[in-house]
Design a protein around this motif. Structure first.
Motif, PDB file in Angstrom:
ATOM      1  N   ASP A   1       0.843  -1.198   0.000  1.00  0.00           N
ATOM      2  CA  ASP A   1       0.000   0.000   0.000  1.00  0.00           C
ATOM      3  C   ASP A   1       0.872   1.240   0.000  1.00  0.00           C
ATOM      4  OD1 ASP A   1      -3.260   0.355   0.744  1.00  0.00           O
ATOM      5  OD2 ASP A   1      -2.017   2.160   0.905  1.00  0.00           O
ATOM      6  N   ARG A   2       0.390   2.304  -0.611  1.00  0.00           N
ATOM      7  CA  ARG A   2       1.202   3.524  -0.626  1.00  0.00           C
ATOM      8  C   ARG A   2       1.164   4.237   0.725  1.00  0.00           C
ATOM      9  NH1 ARG A   2      -1.883   8.311  -3.706  1.00  0.00           N
ATOM     10  NH2 ARG A   2      -0.058   9.350  -2.874  1.00  0.00           N
ATOM     11  N   TYR A   3       0.190   3.861   1.576  1.00  0.00           N
ATOM     12  CA  TYR A   3       0.144   4.448   2.922  1.00  0.00           C
ATOM     13  C   TYR A   3       0.711   3.452   3.928  1.00  0.00           C
ATOM     14  CZ  TYR A   3      -2.542   7.762   0.386  1.00  0.00           C
ATOM     15  OH  TYR A   3      -2.906   8.683  -0.557  1.00  0.00           O
ATOM     16  N   PRO A   4       1.169   3.958   5.075  1.00  0.00           N
ATOM     17  CA  PRO A   4       1.784   3.057   6.047  1.00  0.00           C
ATOM     18  C   PRO A   4       0.790   2.113   6.718  1.00  0.00           C
ATOM     19  CG  PRO A   4       2.452   5.341   6.420  1.00  0.00           C
ATOM     20  CD  PRO A   4       1.322   5.382   5.446  1.00  0.00           C
TER      21      PRO A   4
ATOM     22  N   LYS B   1      11.204   3.817   3.059  1.00  0.00           N
ATOM     23  CA  LYS B   1      11.005   3.293   4.403  1.00  0.00           C
ATOM     24  C   LYS B   1       9.674   2.539   4.459  1.00  0.00           C
ATOM     25  CE  LYS B   1      13.753   6.907   6.604  1.00  0.00           C
ATOM     26  NZ  LYS B   1      14.979   6.162   6.416  1.00  0.00           N
ATOM     27  N   ALA B   2       9.724   1.305   4.036  1.00  0.00           N
ATOM     28  CA  ALA B   2       8.499   0.506   4.004  1.00  0.00           C
ATOM     29  C   ALA B   2       8.062   0.140   5.420  1.00  0.00           C
ATOM     30  CB  ALA B   2       8.744  -0.753   3.184  1.00  0.00           C
ATOM     31  N   THR B   3       6.761   0.025   5.599  1.00  0.00           N
ATOM     32  CA  THR B   3       6.247  -0.416   6.899  1.00  0.00           C
ATOM     33  C   THR B   3       5.778  -1.864   6.774  1.00  0.00           C
ATOM     34  OG1 THR B   3       4.048   0.464   6.350  1.00  0.00           O
ATOM     35  CG2 THR B   3       5.494   1.879   7.629  1.00  0.00           C
TER      36      THR B   3
ATOM     37  N   ASP C   1       3.859  11.902   7.869  1.00  0.00           N
ATOM     38  CA  ASP C   1       5.028  12.131   8.724  1.00  0.00           C
ATOM     39  C   ASP C   1       4.704  11.834  10.187  1.00  0.00           C
ATOM     40  OD1 ASP C   1       3.411  14.309   8.928  1.00  0.00           O
ATOM     41  OD2 ASP C   1       4.923  15.812   8.428  1.00  0.00           O
ATOM     42  N   GLU C   2       3.429  12.061  10.588  1.00  0.00           N
ATOM     43  CA  GLU C   2       3.055  11.720  11.969  1.00  0.00           C
ATOM     44  C   GLU C   2       3.127  10.203  12.167  1.00  0.00           C
ATOM     45  OE1 GLU C   2      -0.799  13.329  12.980  1.00  0.00           O
ATOM     46  OE2 GLU C   2      -0.223  15.316  12.301  1.00  0.00           O
ATOM     47  N   TRP C   3       2.641   9.496  11.170  1.00  0.00           N
ATOM     48  CA  TRP C   3       2.678   8.035  11.264  1.00  0.00           C
ATOM     49  C   TRP C   3       4.113   7.537  11.359  1.00  0.00           C
ATOM     50  CZ3 TRP C   3      -1.273   7.521   6.744  1.00  0.00           C
ATOM     51  CH2 TRP C   3      -2.565   7.415   7.259  1.00  0.00           C
ATOM     52  N   LEU C   4       4.953   8.055  10.476  1.00  0.00           N
ATOM     53  CA  LEU C   4       6.327   7.562  10.430  1.00  0.00           C
ATOM     54  C   LEU C   4       7.096   7.978  11.681  1.00  0.00           C
ATOM     55  CD1 LEU C   4       7.109   8.037   6.649  1.00  0.00           C
ATOM     56  CD2 LEU C   4       6.306   6.007   7.843  1.00  0.00           C
ATOM     57  N   HIS C   5       6.757   9.163  12.199  1.00  0.00           N
ATOM     58  CA  HIS C   5       7.391   9.627  13.435  1.00  0.00           C
ATOM     59  C   HIS C   5       7.114   8.613  14.560  1.00  0.00           C
ATOM     60  CE1 HIS C   5       8.913  12.430  16.392  1.00  0.00           C
ATOM     61  NE2 HIS C   5       7.819  12.232  17.099  1.00  0.00           N
ATOM     62  N   THR C   6       5.879   8.125  14.591  1.00  0.00           N
ATOM     63  CA  THR C   6       5.499   7.126  15.589  1.00  0.00           C
ATOM     64  C   THR C   6       6.420   5.909  15.530  1.00  0.00           C
ATOM     65  OG1 THR C   6       3.217   7.812  15.407  1.00  0.00           O
ATOM     66  CG2 THR C   6       3.582   5.607  16.272  1.00  0.00           C
TER      67      THR C   6
END
Ligand code: NAP
Length: 434
Positions: free
Chosen positions: A34-37, A395-397, A426-431
């Protein structure tokens, strides 16, 4: 061992994964990209926040994601971070389940004026879609217009009309709740280019309009054919038309109105630096049931205009595309050797969430028939893809990241607004400490 990449983690992607996992058992590894995390596509970003029962289907998808051999690779945009050809090098088959997230254009003058918004953007905004967090739709005027007579138009009109209390129990994102609470909109015109018999609204969804706290649905019975003509309609459509007619019998005083304006085809949008009104042409039905202009025009005031006229799938370089249909060119889901499409990317943007189940199963069966489980395709699947993404700094999740993001969202919800969610990548990835 077979390796499959399912691109897109909405309903079509999950049903296809479920079907592939059943068909191949422990003979396949299936990666959902998916393109989103985080996953769920339409369920997360499209289904209305006050329709929680529809979102409950994600529990079934959770089980699919937990199936042995199924993996999640998020934050990867196919077509940008990795090409379809590169995926085909690593996987035995690639299944495009990317939905139809782009708005169809109206193609009329003025549609680029501030205040004119496509439903994908508007729906994304109230659902916490990262691309539309800053949309800031103009809610300062008293009149809004919603173009289209489908279920998305109903969703948008209903969300615009609801009170804060009516969002109790929903998962509407905090920024939208606050903005809607301050909204000055009092009149919402629903513009249909054809008549009541041609609506694409389903009875349950339409019926909700009769029970809104602050808004009254208004119809003009002069727009309707004689009631006997309803007998010729398919039962579901007859029910919808009956509900529409009954709106005329509601006797109540409410501060907001939702005006069904039938036989109204938008010709242009005008305003001084922003949308102020639409010029609409009165239509009639032609011999084939289409909308034919009568030459009579009138103005509909609206400083917010949301066009809900359907969606299209974004093209991906190298993948044959059907411009008219706004989807990938395919034959029963098969696009080319080892490349398939499912869901809206296959059929176009019609049908309910459940329609994607038989659709995904059909394509999975075709794949299983073409690729026996006991033959090793000689590809390495996710291992190769992750290596490639690593060399590109993507940076894949993964599944664990997705769970951590969900836990963080739930914690944020408990700590602050009960409906707050993360709305930016960016909030998601920061987490995750990325
Ligand atoms: P839709 O059902 O295809 O409705 C699109 C509407 O836009 C139609 O009324 C169409 O009119 C009109 N339209 C198209 N082009 C137009 C133009 N140029 N000018 C004016 N009007 C135009 O699409 P949708 O509402 O986006 O829904 C997509 C799918 O998701 C549907 O299958 C829908 O049922 C489903 N959905 C379901 C739910 C739910 O179950 N709760 C919620 C949302 C969506 P014509 O008929 O004249 O072409």
């Amino acid at each position: 061992m077979r390796h499959f990449a399912v691109v897109g983690s909405g309903p079509a992607g999950f049903y296809t994964t479920e079907a592939l996992a059943k068909a191949y058992g422990d003979q396949a590894r299936i990666d959902i990209l998916d393109r989103y995390p985080v996953p769920y596509g339409l369920i997360r970003f499209g289904v209305a926040p006050d329709h929680q029962s529809l979102k409950a289907v994600s529990k079934r998808y959770d089980k699919v994601a937990e199936t042995a051999g199924v993996g999640f690779i998020g934050n990867v945009c196919v077509g940008a971070d990795v090409s379809v050809d590169e995926l085909l090098e690593h996987y035995d088959a690639v299944i495009l389940a990317i939905g139809a997230p782009h708005d169809r254009k109206l193609g009329i003058p003025g549609e680029d004026l501030p205040g004119v918004i496509g439903s994908a953007e508007f729906v994304g905004w109230y659902n916490g879609h990262p691309d539309f967090a800053d949309l800031d739709p103009p809610l300062d005027g008293t009149h809004a217009a919603v173009i289209g007579n489908g279920n998305v138009a109903l969703d948008v009109a209903r969300i615009l009309s609801k009170t804060r209390a009516e969002f109790e129990g929903s998962d509407i994102v905090g920024h939208a709740l606050e903005a809607l609470d301050r909204s000055a909109i009092r009149t919402i015109s629903l513009l249909g280019r054809r008549g009541p018999h041609q609506i694409a609204m389903t009875p349950k969804e339409l019926g909700e309009l009769g029970h809104l706290e602050a808004a009254l649905p208004l119809v003009d019975l002069g727009d309707f054919p004689p009631v006997e003509a309803d007998q010729g309609l398919e039962p579901g459509q007859r029910k919808s038309v009956t509900i529409l007619r009954e709106f005329n019998n509601i006797r109540a005083n409410k501060p907001k109105s939702m005006v069904f304006d039938f036989f109204a085809k938008p010709l242009s949008i005008e305003g001084d630096g922003r949308a102020e009104h639409l010029i609409v042409e009165r239509t009639e039905l032609d011999e084939k049931g289409g909308a034919r202009g009568t030459g009579e025009t009138y103005e509909v005031p609206a400083s917010l205009i949301v066009s809900c006229i359907g969606y299209s799938t974004p093209p991906i370089a190298g993948v044959p595309y059907d411009d008219r249909g706004g989807k990938f060119l395919n034959d029963k889901g098969r696009i080319a050797e080892r490349l398939y499409a499912v869901g809206w990317a296959r059929r176009g943007p019609t049908g309910t969430i459940g329609t994607n189940r038989p659709d995904g199963y059909e394509v999975a069966e075709a794949i299983a028939a073409a690729m026996p489980a006991d033959v090793d395709g000689g590809r390495i699947g996710g291992e190769g893809l992750k290596r490639l993404l690593g060399t590109r700094g993507v940076k894949a999740t993964d599944f664990a990241d997705w769970r951590r993001i969900e836990a963080a969202e739930e914690a944020a919800a408990r700590a602050g607004s009960p409906r707050e969610k993360m709305v930016r990548i960016d909030e998601w990835l920061h987490t995750l400490g990325h």
